[in-house]
Design a protein around this motif. Structure first.
Motif, PDB file in Angstrom:
ATOM      1  N   VAL A  11       1.112  -1.414   0.079  1.00 54.66           N
ATOM      2  CA  VAL A  11      -0.168  -0.365   0.231  1.00 54.66           C
ATOM      3  C   VAL A  11       1.079   1.195  -0.001  1.00 54.66           C
ATOM      4  CG1 VAL A  11      -1.836   1.285   1.620  1.00 54.66           C
ATOM      5  CG2 VAL A  11      -1.756  -1.064   1.195  1.00 54.66           C
ATOM      6  N   LEU A  12       0.802   2.375  -0.592  1.00 56.95           N
ATOM      7  CA  LEU A  12       1.471   3.124  -1.306  1.00 56.95           C
ATOM      8  C   LEU A  12       2.376   3.149  -1.131  1.00 56.95           C
ATOM      9  CD1 LEU A  12      -0.798   5.551   1.510  1.00 56.95           C
ATOM     10  CD2 LEU A  12      -0.634   5.545  -1.132  1.00 56.95           C
ATOM     11  N   GLY A  13       3.240   2.121  -1.928  1.00 57.94           N
ATOM     12  CA  GLY A  13       4.889   1.653  -1.777  1.00 57.94           C
ATOM     13  C   GLY A  13       5.718   1.291   0.088  1.00 57.94           C
ATOM     14  N   LEU A  14       4.571   1.387   0.394  1.00 55.22           N
ATOM     15  CA  LEU A  14       4.872   0.516   1.907  1.00 55.22           C
ATOM     16  C   LEU A  14       4.650  -0.947   2.107  1.00 55.22           C
ATOM     17  CD1 LEU A  14       3.367   3.105   4.254  1.00 55.22           C
ATOM     18  CD2 LEU A  14       5.992   2.675   2.960  1.00 55.22           C
ATOM     19  N   ALA A  15       5.800  -1.424   2.256  1.00 57.23           N
ATOM     20  CA  ALA A  15       5.672  -3.290   1.886  1.00 57.23           C
ATOM     21  C   ALA A  15       4.372  -3.668   3.487  1.00 57.23           C
ATOM     22  CB  ALA A  15       6.778  -4.026   2.224  1.00 57.23           C
ATOM     23  N   SER A  16       3.568  -3.127   3.195  1.00 56.96           N
ATOM     24  CA  SER A  16       2.804  -3.433   4.846  1.00 56.96           C
ATOM     25  C   SER A  16       2.242  -4.840   5.106  1.00 56.96           C
ATOM     26  CB  SER A  16       1.209  -2.595   4.602  1.00 56.96           C
ATOM     27  OG  SER A  16       2.287  -1.005   5.049  1.00 56.96           O
ATOM     28  N   GLN A  17       2.586  -5.783   5.777  1.00 57.45           N
ATOM     29  CA  GLN A  17       2.059  -6.991   5.638  1.00 57.45           C
ATOM     30  C   GLN A  17       0.574  -6.955   6.303  1.00 57.45           C
ATOM     31  OE1 GLN A  17       3.777  -9.722   4.678  1.00 57.45           O
ATOM     32  NE2 GLN A  17       5.400  -8.378   3.951  1.00 57.45           N
ATOM     33  N   ALA A  18      -0.319  -7.546   6.070  1.00 55.67           N
ATOM     34  CA  ALA A  18      -2.137  -7.755   6.511  1.00 55.67           C
ATOM     35  C   ALA A  18      -2.837  -9.062   5.369  1.00 55.67           C
ATOM     36  CB  ALA A  18      -2.304  -6.551   4.997  1.00 55.67           C
ATOM     37  N   GLN A  19      -3.488  -9.109   6.375  1.00 52.36           N
ATOM     38  CA  GLN A  19      -4.188 -10.715   6.484  1.00 52.36           C
ATOM     39  C   GLN A  19      -5.649 -10.154   5.367  1.00 52.36           C
ATOM     40  OE1 GLN A  19      -3.186 -13.390   7.762  1.00 52.36           O
ATOM     41  NE2 GLN A  19      -1.314 -12.011   8.478  1.00 52.36           N
ATOM     42  N   ALA A  20      -5.332 -10.631   4.293  1.00 52.35           N
ATOM     43  CA  ALA A  20      -5.982 -11.513   3.266  1.00 52.35           C
ATOM     44  C   ALA A  20      -7.536 -12.152   3.747  1.00 52.35           C
ATOM     45  CB  ALA A  20      -6.172 -11.633   1.830  1.00 52.35           C
ATOM     46  N   PHE A  21      -8.452 -12.307   3.039  1.00 49.45           N
ATOM     47  CA  PHE A  21      -9.330 -13.454   3.067  1.00 49.45           C
ATOM     48  C   PHE A  21      -9.444 -14.176   1.918  1.00 49.45           C
ATOM     49  CE2 PHE A  21     -10.874  -9.919   6.280  1.00 49.45           C
ATOM     50  CZ  PHE A  21     -11.045 -10.917   7.759  1.00 49.45           C
ATOM     51  N   ASN A  29      -9.190 -19.178  -6.366  1.00 49.58           N
ATOM     52  CA  ASN A  29      -9.339 -19.303  -4.712  1.00 49.58           C
ATOM     53  C   ASN A  29      -9.083 -17.537  -5.266  1.00 49.58           C
ATOM     54  OD1 ASN A  29      -8.612 -21.867  -4.282  1.00 49.58           O
ATOM     55  ND2 ASN A  29      -6.831 -21.726  -4.929  1.00 49.58           N
ATOM     56  N   ALA A  30      -9.911 -16.859  -4.384  1.00 54.59           N
ATOM     57  CA  ALA A  30      -9.933 -15.641  -4.818  1.00 54.59           C
ATOM     58  C   ALA A  30      -9.697 -14.748  -3.029  1.00 54.59           C
ATOM     59  CB  ALA A  30     -11.112 -14.875  -4.668  1.00 54.59           C
ATOM     60  N   ASP A  31      -8.488 -14.133  -3.212  1.00 56.13           N
ATOM     61  CA  ASP A  31      -8.708 -12.752  -2.254  1.00 56.13           C
ATOM     62  C   ASP A  31      -9.051 -11.626  -1.801  1.00 56.13           C
ATOM     63  OD1 ASP A  31      -6.836 -15.235  -1.464  1.00 56.13           O
ATOM     64  OD2 ASP A  31      -4.725 -14.359  -2.363  1.00 56.13           O
ATOM     65  N   ILE A  32      -9.423 -11.677  -1.089  1.00 55.07           N
ATOM     66  CA  ILE A  32     -10.333 -10.410  -1.032  1.00 55.07           C
ATOM     67  C   ILE A  32      -9.430  -9.505   0.588  1.00 55.07           C
ATOM     68  CG2 ILE A  32     -12.317  -9.104  -0.061  1.00 55.07           C
ATOM     69  CD1 ILE A  32     -14.143 -11.342  -0.590  1.00 55.07           C
ATOM     70  N   ARG A  79      -9.774   1.724   0.645  1.00 54.00           N
ATOM     71  CA  ARG A  79      -9.658   0.325  -0.854  1.00 54.00           C
ATOM     72  C   ARG A  79     -10.361  -0.650  -0.397  1.00 54.00           C
ATOM     73  NH1 ARG A  79      -4.729   1.204  -2.499  1.00 54.00           N
ATOM     74  NH2 ARG A  79      -5.325   3.392  -3.021  1.00 54.00           N
ATOM     75  N   ILE A  80     -11.326  -1.537  -1.353  1.00 51.68           N
ATOM     76  CA  ILE A  80     -11.318  -2.731  -1.105  1.00 51.68           C
ATOM     77  C   ILE A  80     -11.372  -3.625  -2.860  1.00 51.68           C
ATOM     78  CG2 ILE A  80     -13.650  -2.474  -2.059  1.00 51.68           C
ATOM     79  CD1 ILE A  80     -14.023  -5.001   0.203  1.00 51.68           C
ATOM     80  N   GLY A  81     -10.466  -4.860  -2.523  1.00 51.98           N
ATOM     81  CA  GLY A  81     -10.569  -5.503  -3.871  1.00 51.98           C
ATOM     82  C   GLY A  81      -9.877  -7.108  -3.564  1.00 51.98           C
ATOM     83  N   VAL A  82     -10.458  -7.535  -5.075  1.00 55.98           N
ATOM     84  CA  VAL A  82     -10.386  -8.748  -5.012  1.00 55.98           C
ATOM     85  C   VAL A  82      -9.615  -9.756  -6.239  1.00 55.98           C
ATOM     86  CG1 VAL A  82     -11.867 -11.306  -5.757  1.00 55.98           C
ATOM     87  CG2 VAL A  82     -13.020  -8.823  -4.668  1.00 55.98           C
ATOM     88  N   LYS A  83      -8.242 -10.219  -5.943  1.00 59.35           N
ATOM     89  CA  LYS A  83      -7.667 -11.194  -6.277  1.00 59.35           C
ATOM     90  C   LYS A  83      -7.926 -12.730  -6.779  1.00 59.35           C
ATOM     91  CE  LYS A  83      -3.822  -8.177  -5.679  1.00 59.35           C
ATOM     92  NZ  LYS A  83      -2.307  -7.836  -5.608  1.00 59.35           N
ATOM     93  N   ALA A  84      -8.343 -13.138  -7.635  1.00 58.44           N
ATOM     94  CA  ALA A  84      -8.783 -14.082  -8.616  1.00 58.44           C
ATOM     95  C   ALA A  84      -7.713 -14.969  -8.578  1.00 58.44           C
ATOM     96  CB  ALA A  84      -9.915 -14.392  -8.862  1.00 58.44           C
ATOM     97  N   SER A  85      -7.105 -16.259  -8.499  1.00 55.24           N
ATOM     98  CA  SER A  85      -6.608 -17.382  -9.810  1.00 55.24           C
ATOM     99  C   SER A  85      -7.481 -18.811  -9.933  1.00 55.24           C
ATOM    100  CB  SER A  85      -5.319 -18.039  -8.330  1.00 55.24           C
ATOM    101  OG  SER A  85      -4.259 -16.752  -8.256  1.00 55.24           O
ATOM    102  N   LEU A  86      -7.432 -18.906 -10.522  1.00 55.06           N
ATOM    103  CA  LEU A  86      -8.381 -19.689 -11.927  1.00 55.06           C
ATOM    104  C   LEU A  86      -6.955 -20.554 -12.502  1.00 55.06           C
ATOM    105  CD1 LEU A  86      -9.853 -17.149 -12.464  1.00 55.06           C
ATOM    106  CD2 LEU A  86     -10.995 -18.444 -13.723  1.00 55.06           C
TER     107      LEU A  86
END
Length: 365
Positions: A11-21, A29-32, A79-86
């Motif tokens: 986020v904003l160039g910071l390597a902020s470790q965060a938990q996705a769902f 497989n989708a990460d929110i 903000r919110i986003g979804v990354k999906a792997s097929l």
């Protein structure tokens, strides 16, 4: 569907470790992911908050007004986003925020397969390598390339990526009046073409890129038209001097492509009679980051852009200094305070400046 905490986000160039769902449904497989954020500002001099609601600073608002002391607070940067792997290594990303007055705004929407990316995401003429972290949403002048997103078709192999993109930019003096209505005669006749290479060697990370685009107008009223090519090139680097200290920066030059000269605020070209004349400029930034341990860091950056303008009253230079203290008490939470100094100067030497303070609290998931 099974939901569990998984990955990290930047986020904003910071390597902020965060938990996705992570959501698992059949072969998908989708990460929110995303964050909730509060931003608060105090403009010591005049109010220089931009037109969006993120409370980012705006050079265009630096006018020398004596209307001092303005406080604002906003959560619309959230903000919110979804990354999906097929199956077969096919990926999709869709992300947005609420920076458009609290309404949902699309940031990213693209698919990836076998090195080919199609959709909207960061321009390929862009790099975060030389950026110093800031709390301000817009950050420092002079960062490398187009620090926004655009529709594109891109191919990546190793550290090399090339793209065909929706061109960005504007022209001065090409607006005409037809039957009492203003009509823009500028037009896009071809996409923007970019190439970028990113790499690293020991403590050094770097990126270089080039861009080519065409500026054009056609006035059907008096049957005139012209085109002028525009181009840009940048280099960015980060050197990790030790486990505690890094130094990073960028240098960017454009001619007829000033939309890609970050925070220049300039048109790409202007109409001189019936001919388009391009405007050139360059930008530079330098910064350092100091890690204090236990999730604490101090960042300092200076950035500037300078344009090759004709008249003494034309704005020639924009520069800002940003210093902040950031604290990450746990891996998903960031808080920080920041001081900002903004300055503009004309070719004739007239200048205006403004000071402001910012606070942010961000909760990542």
């Amino acid at each position: 569907m099974a939901i569990r905490a998984t990955a990290a986000m930047t986020v904003l160039g910071l390597a902020s470790q965060a938990q996705a769902f992570e959501i698992q449904a059949g072969d998908v497989n989708a990460d929110i992911y995303g964050y909730a954020r509060l931003t608060a500002t105090y403009d010591i001099n005049e109010k220089i908050t931009g037109d969006n609601s993120t409370l980012a600073g705006d050079f265009g608002k630096v006018s020398g007004s004596d209307n001092e002391g303005h406080f604002d607070a906003s959560a619309t940067q959230s903000r919110i986003g979804v990354k999906a792997s097929l199956p077969q290594d096919f990926k999709i990303t869709v992300e947005g925020d609420f920076a458009s007055g609290g309404n949902f705004r699309l940031r990213h929407a693209f698919g990836e397969y076998n090195g080919i990316l199609a959709g909207q995401t960061w321009s390929n003429y862009n790099s975060f390598t030389g950026n110093t972290p800031t709390l301000d949403f817009n950050g420092s002048a002079g960062w490398a390339g187009y620090q926004l997103r655009t529709a594109q078709l891109r191919y990546t192999t190793g550290g090399l990526s090339v793209s065909v993109e929706d061109p960005k930019g504007s022209l001065d003096g090409t607006t005409i009046v037809v039957n009492g209505d203003e009509v823009d005669t500028d037009k896009d006749t071809m996409p923007a073409f970019t190439a970028r290479y990113e790499g690293s060697a020991d403590a050094l990370s770097f990126a270089v890129a080039g861009l080519l685009k065409q500026n054009a107008y056609e006035n059907e009223v008096n049957d005139t038209d012209d085109t002028a090519m525009g181009y840009g090139m940048f280099g960015a680097a980060k050197f990790k001097a030790s486990d505690m200290v890094s130094i990073q920066g960028a240098l960017n030059y454009t001619d007829g492509a000033n939309a890609y000269l970050y925070q220049s605020g300039s048109a790409d070209a202007y109409l001189d009679g019936e001919d388009l004349e391009t405007i050139s400029g360059y930008g530079a930034s330098i910064g350092t980051s100091l890690s204090l341990g236990n999730g604490r860091s101090v960042n300092l950056t200076y950035g500037m852009v300078e344009l090759d303008v004709e008249n003494d009253g034309d704005e020639e230079t924009r520069s800002n200094i940003i210093a902040n203290y950031m604290w990450t008490p746990v891996k998903s939470v960031m808080m920080g305070v920041e001081y900002q100094y903004w300055k503009t100067e004309t070719k004739g030497g007239d200048s205006e400046d403004a000071n402001r303070l910012m606070f942010a609290a961000q909760y990542n998931f």
